[in-house]
Design an enzyme around this catalytic site. Structure first.
Site, PDB file in Angstrom:
ATOM      1  N   ASP A 428      31.909 -14.636 150.646  1.00 39.36           N
ATOM      2  CA  ASP A 428      33.531 -14.433 150.735  1.00 39.36           C
ATOM      3  C   ASP A 428      34.259 -13.692 149.492  1.00 39.36           C
ATOM      4  O   ASP A 428      34.188 -13.834 148.311  1.00 39.36           O
ATOM      5  CB  ASP A 428      33.961 -16.051 150.340  1.00 39.36           C
ATOM      6  N   CYS A 463      36.435 -14.209 159.734  1.00 43.75           N
ATOM      7  CA  CYS A 463      35.399 -14.582 158.975  1.00 43.75           C
ATOM      8  C   CYS A 463      35.842 -15.796 158.634  1.00 43.75           C
ATOM      9  O   CYS A 463      35.614 -16.951 159.582  1.00 43.75           O
ATOM     10  CB  CYS A 463      35.569 -14.493 157.636  1.00 43.75           C
TER      11      CYS A 463
END
Length: 532
Positions: A428, A463
């Site tokens: 991330d 995502c």
């Protein structure tokens, strides 16, 4: 405020200052009182800290002496009695001369004094740490703070070293940290009614927004949005941001791309100057909408948002999903859909979108959990049904950097095939450890898209927040096609195009640099192919 720092009470002579002068005096008095209260709190915290460390130091010394007596043959209770005698001697030395002589003789007869020395050393360390904490409590600005979570810093220099990609397996690519969300990113959960698909909000560039900070993922940093057609009634700042996104361009040849990829300072400056164009959550002020957003302030830009079909058009909630149509190479409409990672509340909406848009491919660029949940596991292990859509897994392929699931979808007698690429090597708000596997995935997904049936719709990319890693993937796909067809790339213009469609695409400067490096790698591969 007087010279000695005390607050002065306004008198009759202050009337000539007017309302603003009186207000200023009141603000000064309030500021002085706040400062006094602040110092009182600091003193109280310092006192508590000092008492705690002093108690810890005394307890460590008592424990150490007790261990010393135990090591030298005393039982647990006799050793404790000896420690009490020693404390009595220390607390009343003038009235226990005889006791002190016996204790001194006994201590000198000990077989080893190492535990005692270690105890004294531990006490000194505890006292030293206590003094430092007290000083830091009294004046926190005098001591540098320890770095917090890496997601707080979104503009650190990358830790990778760029090479000529000679082996096409460059490792140790740069490492980040926002936000953020995220979104932080973290990040690092998001919210307006929008029935006209030709509206878009462009906001003025703010500090957090320019830096791509994870704070921009958690604070309401947007000004009230515009509900007029795209470009109408914009403030000067919004107009400037819109013009920047529409006109910014930096065409790079193959040689210029290689040089530009090495210029970290120029790339970061270019990134910071580009408006994020986040949409205003106030534009989605409808009951229940906030539960459909993974991140509170990350909402889809109204002009290009995906609207789900619903039986009741007045039910806005049933039409809402946090997703945007994204243009592709040459400005081609609806080539991709950028969306957030589905939540427990939006899994059904996600599959409705997949079926409605006839998407042939889903690209997932996040793990299910990265410190906290980033995406719900929305696919079945065998089969499941959502809103009449039957979903079953027909094949599972495991590669080094991704997993491929092939689904069969059935609804109203129609059957389709769907591929889900789950890329697991992209942390991330960071960049992948290796560029070649990502480039291979980009090229494979594009090939599958081109071979899809004629009526197939956009490729869905997500995502967690649907802006950082998602933006990098879509930008890389577009730019690879541009480099192959035209021999040049315009990474800046592509990023601006993506942000016009969905705010915040390519979330951090490190990700922006990474796109340049991946394109450099692809350019070298193209050059090698031409030479062969």
């Amino acid at each position: 405020m007087t010279r000695d720092g005390t607050a002065r009470t306004p008198g009759p002579g202050d009337a000539r200052l007017g309302p603003q002068g009186g207000q200023q005096l009141s603000q000064n008095a309030l500021r002085h009182n706040c400062r006094s209260d602040h110092w009182c709190r600091r003193l109280w915290k310092a006192g508590i800290t000092a008492g705690g460390f002093l108690a810890l130091c005394v307890l460590s010394q008592i424990t150490g002496v007790w261990v010393l007596f135990v090591i030298n043959g005393y039982g647990a209770f006799p050793a404790a009695h000896k420690v009490l005698d020693l404390m009595q001697y220390l607390l009343s030395p003038l009235g226990a001369e005889e006791m002190s002589q016996s204790l001194r003789k006994e201590l000198w007869r000990m077989e080893t004094l190492c535990p005692l020395l270690a105890t004294l050393f531990l006490g000194i360390i505890i006292l030293g740490i206590g003094v430092l904490y007290c000083l830091r409590t009294m004046s926190p600005g005098c001591f540098p703070a320890f770095p917090e979570d890496r997601r707080r810093s979104m503009s650190r220099q990358p830790s990778f070293t760029y090479s000529e990609w000679s082996d096409a397996r460059e490792e140790d690519l740069f490492e980040l940290e926002a936000v953020p969300e995220t979104p932080v990113f973290d990040c690092f959960a998001d919210t307006k009614a929008e029935t006209d698909p030709v509206t878009l909000t462009v906001k003025q560039v703010g500090l957090q927004e320019r830096r791509g900070s994870n704070v921009s993922l958690t604070l309401d940093m947007c000004t009230p949005g515009c509900t007029e057609p795209y470009g109408a009634l914009l403030s000067p700042g919004e107009q400037s941001a819109r013009d920047h996104l529409l006109k910014a361009s930096n065409v790079l040849s193959a040689e210029q791309l290689r040089t530009r990829a090495l210029d970290d300072a120029a790339l970061q400056a270019e990134f910071f100057e580009t408006p994020m164009n986040f949409a205003d959550p106030k534009e989605y002020d409808y009951p229940g909408v906030v539960r459909k957003n993974r991140y509170k302030t990350l909402v889809p830009n109204p002009r290009s948002r995906v609207c789900l079909k619903a039986t009741d058009r007045d039910d806005f909630l049933s039409t809402y999903i946090n997703a945007n149509y994204m243009r592709g190479y040459g400005g081609e409409e609806k080539v991709y859909i950028a969306t957030q990672g589905p939540t427990v509340n939006t899994v059904s909406d996600f599959w409705r979108m997949v079926w409605q848009e006839c998407s042939p491919v889903i690209v997932m660029l996040t793990n299910v959990e990265e410190k906290n949940e980033k995406c719900t596991e929305y696919w079945p292990e065998d089969g499941v049904t959502y809103d009449g859509i039957e979903i079953s897994v027909t094949r599972l392929i495991r590669a080094d950097d991704y997993r491929l699931r092939i689904f069969a979808l059935k609804c109203d007698g129609e059957e389709r095939s769907l591929r889900l690429y789950w890329y697991t090597s992209w942390p991330d708000q960071k960049t992948p450890d290796k560029a070649p596997p990502l480039l291979e995935l980009v090229l494979e997904v594009e090939e599958v898209r081109l071979r899809a049936p004629p009526k197939s719709g956009p490729v869905i990319v997500h995502c967690s927040a649907g802006i950082g890693r998602t933006g990098c993937f879509i930008a890389t796909t577009i730019l690879c096609k541009q480099l192959k067809n035209e021999g040049v790339v315009d990474i800046l213009k592509t990023m601006c195009q993506l942000r016009l469609d969905r705010g915040g695409m390519i979330q951090t400067p490190e990700q922006y640099q990474f796109v340049h490096h991946v394109l450099s790698l692809y350019e070298k591969k193209l050059s090698c192919s031409v030479e062969e």
